[in-house]
Design a protein around this motif. Structure first.
Motif, PDB file in Angstrom:
ATOM      1  N   ALA A   1     -17.727 100.061  17.001  1.00 54.61           N
ATOM      2  CA  ALA A   1     -19.071  99.504  16.829  1.00 54.61           C
ATOM      3  C   ALA A   1     -20.120 100.578  16.535  1.00 54.61           C
ATOM      4  O   ALA A   1     -21.185 100.282  16.004  1.00 54.61           O
ATOM      5  N   GLN A   2     -19.807 101.847  16.904  1.00 53.20           N
ATOM      6  CA  GLN A   2     -20.792 102.910  16.702  1.00 53.20           C
ATOM      7  C   GLN A   2     -20.311 103.953  15.687  1.00 53.20           C
ATOM      8  O   GLN A   2     -20.957 104.987  15.528  1.00 53.20           O
TER       9      GLN A   2
ATOM     10  N   ASP B   1     -12.612 100.490  19.435  1.00 52.40           N
ATOM     11  CA  ASP B   1     -13.946  99.882  19.367  1.00 52.40           C
ATOM     12  C   ASP B   1     -14.786 100.805  18.482  1.00 52.40           C
ATOM     13  O   ASP B   1     -15.173 101.904  18.894  1.00 52.40           O
TER      14      ASP B   1
ATOM     15  N   ALA C   1     -20.340  95.205  26.184  1.00 53.89           N
ATOM     16  CA  ALA C   1     -19.535  94.317  25.340  1.00 53.89           C
ATOM     17  C   ALA C   1     -18.075  94.772  25.223  1.00 53.89           C
ATOM     18  O   ALA C   1     -17.180  93.939  25.079  1.00 53.89           O
ATOM     19  N   THR C   2     -17.823  96.067  25.291  1.00 53.50           N
ATOM     20  CA  THR C   2     -16.442  96.558  25.200  1.00 53.50           C
ATOM     21  C   THR C   2     -15.591  95.902  26.277  1.00 53.50           C
ATOM     22  O   THR C   2     -14.509  95.362  26.010  1.00 53.50           O
TER      23      THR C   2
ATOM     24  N   LYS D   1     -26.788  99.099  14.303  1.00 48.54           N
ATOM     25  CA  LYS D   1     -25.598  99.942  14.090  1.00 48.54           C
ATOM     26  C   LYS D   1     -25.730 100.689  12.762  1.00 48.54           C
ATOM     27  O   LYS D   1     -26.563 100.338  11.928  1.00 48.54           O
TER      28      LYS D   1
ATOM     29  N   SER E   1     -18.927  96.237  14.878  1.00 53.25           N
ATOM     30  CA  SER E   1     -20.136  95.422  15.014  1.00 53.25           C
ATOM     31  C   SER E   1     -21.076  95.809  13.883  1.00 53.25           C
ATOM     32  O   SER E   1     -21.170  96.982  13.509  1.00 53.25           O
TER      33      SER E   1
ATOM     34  N   GLY F   1     -19.435  92.048  17.190  1.00 55.13           N
ATOM     35  CA  GLY F   1     -18.474  93.050  17.642  1.00 55.13           C
ATOM     36  C   GLY F   1     -17.716  92.620  18.890  1.00 55.13           C
ATOM     37  O   GLY F   1     -16.523  92.928  19.044  1.00 55.13           O
ATOM     38  N   LEU F   2     -18.391  91.920  19.778  1.00 55.64           N
ATOM     39  CA  LEU F   2     -17.733  91.417  20.986  1.00 55.64           C
ATOM     40  C   LEU F   2     -16.564  90.500  20.613  1.00 55.64           C
ATOM     41  O   LEU F   2     -15.448  90.652  21.109  1.00 55.64           O
TER      42      LEU F   2
HETATM   43  C1  LIG Z   1     -22.760  97.104  19.885  1.00 57.49           C
HETATM   44  C2  LIG Z   1     -21.493  97.351  20.545  1.00 57.49           C
HETATM   45  C3  LIG Z   1     -20.571  96.321  20.811  1.00 57.49           C
HETATM   46  C4  LIG Z   1     -20.898  94.868  20.639  1.00 57.49           C
HETATM   47  O1  LIG Z   1     -21.223  94.478  19.360  1.00 57.49           O
HETATM   48  P1  LIG Z   1     -22.037  93.101  19.155  1.00 57.49           P
HETATM   49  O2  LIG Z   1     -22.007  92.920  17.672  1.00 57.49           O
HETATM   50  O3  LIG Z   1     -23.405  93.306  19.699  1.00 57.49           O
HETATM   51  O4  LIG Z   1     -21.289  92.032  19.872  1.00 57.49           O
HETATM   52  C5  LIG Z   1     -19.344  96.656  21.331  1.00 57.49           C
HETATM   53  N1  LIG Z   1     -19.028  97.931  21.616  1.00 57.49           N
HETATM   54  C6  LIG Z   1     -19.883  98.946  21.407  1.00 57.49           C
HETATM   55  C7  LIG Z   1     -19.459 100.328  21.721  1.00 57.49           C
HETATM   56  C8  LIG Z   1     -21.151  98.696  20.870  1.00 57.49           C
HETATM   57  O5  LIG Z   1     -21.996  99.708  20.676  1.00 57.49           O
END
Ligand SMILES: *Cc1c(COP(=O)(O)O)cnc(C)c1O
Length: 364
Positions: free
Chosen positions: A158-159, A156, A87-88, A185, A180, A59-60
């Protein structure tokens, strides 16, 4: 123990499909950028309501690659939230741009449009939303703000896999969505994995190059890329797990409904209800409590795990100390960080476990 995640208890059929996919992959012997990645990219684009999905390493990297596709880098600012996974912000820094921190709404812990508006300056290029905990909200306000101020809207996600707002999927509102598939997740691989979604053919094409050394065709490198490819193994697993995602998401919503209906301890505060149930996929169920540490030990004594997302906001981390921020301050992010606590909410939980967590919280 009632855990925050419990992969060992996933359905037997899912496990068997995954095992046989691994066997198939070993038989083909094709491990990087093959049919499994192409198939998952098509499936994920469809599930996420975007024209294209490009599988990447995590996700990064999805955030960094997305920003680079938009030529957002040195000298540019991107406004985002300090109440997020680090990571955001790291994605913005890695692209060479400067994160600017706006405050969150105290009832949702999501970015506050008024605070974002106060952060806009002459170098601001984009707003990177985070659909925190799985909650997508007020996309009309974000679209209007970004259009009128000439900023790129970015997500973003990722969640927030499968979260929808007024019929449209998260990740399809902005110029790109960064996903991500980290194992915990809502859609998780069995290692690191990620994807970028977009409706823009140019972004899709450039992201496919950037993830693979900046290579346009074999041995031709028109720009400096990176190695951030999605593995065939992870893609094969993700395609199978995607078939379970809708069911798992429904289960998370039922757990959240139960908590919302039954939690009645005045010392425990719930976050705001989403406008519509489909706006929230409950990656995490987060409550606030002033006596958070005591609550966590109380839960632990009843055999219940909990975690904190996130105890230290970005501006309290050393690489975040000097970042530009809302001139009014980041008070709501701080208050949230001091009192938030995540309680178990995952698709393998039984009714009895959900009831036990609820009773334990009410008994605190
Ligand atoms: C997990 C997460 C990321 C990073 O994802 P990775 O796959 O671990 O690099 C970025 N933003 C949010 C909000 C996350 O929860």
């Amino acid at each position: 123990m009632i855990k925050m995640n419990d992969f060992a208890r996933e359905p037997k059929e899912l496990r068997e499909r995954e095992l046989s996919a691994v066997g198939d992959l070993l038989r083909t012997g094709w491990y990087i950028l093959g049919e499994n990645v192409a198939a998952f990219e098509r499936a994920w684009a469809a599930a996420a309501g975007s024209r294209f999905a490009i599988g990447v390493g995590n996700g990064l990297d999805a955030i960094e690659i997305g920003l680079r596709c938009l030529d957002i880098g040195p000298g540019d600012e991107v406004i985002t939230t300090p109440m997020t996974a680090f990571a955001t912000v790291l994605g913005i820094l890695r692209a060479g741009a400067e994160p600017v921190l706006a405050d969150v709404n105290p009832t949702t812990a999501l970015l506050d449009p008024d605070s974002v508006a106060r952060c806009i300056g002459p170098r601001t290029r984009a707003v990177l939303l985070v659909h925190l905990y799985g909650h997508i909200a007020a996309m009309d306000r974000w679209q209007t703000l970004c259009e009128t101020r000439g900023l790129a809207l970015l997500e973003d996600c990722a969640q927030s896999h499968l979260a929808r707002w007024r019929g449209k999927s998260g990740g399809s509102f902005g110029r790109f969505g960064a996903f991500s598939f980290y194992p915990t997740k809502n859609l998780g691989a069995i290692g690191d994995a990620g994807a970028l979604t977009t409706d823009d053919l140019k972004i899709a094409a450039r992201a496919s190059r950037l993830r693979n050394y900046g290579q346009s065709e074999r041995y031709h490198h028109p720009e400096i890329g990176m190695n951030s490819r999605l593995d065939e193994l992870q893609a094969a697993i993700l395609s199978i797990r995607l078939e379970w995602l809708a069911r798992f998401t429904e289960h998370r919503r039922r757990i959240a409904d139960y908590y919302r209906e039954h939690l009645n301890n005045p010392r425990i505060e719930l976050l705001a209800l989403p406008e519509e149930p489909v706006n929230h996929v409950y990656h995490l169920f987060v409550v606030r409590c002033r006596e958070r540490d005591a609550l966590a030990s109380h839960l632990r004594s009843k055999g219940i795990d909990s975690l904190i997302h996130y105890p230290i906001p970005v501006h309290r981390q050393s690489p975040g100390r000097d970042l530009r921020r809302d001139p009014v301050g980041l008070r709501h992010s701080e208050t949230h960080g001091e009192s938030c606590i995540s309680i178990p909410c995952h698709p393998q939980m039984t009714d009895a476990e959900v009831e036990a967590v609820s009773r334990a919280l009410n008994g605190f």
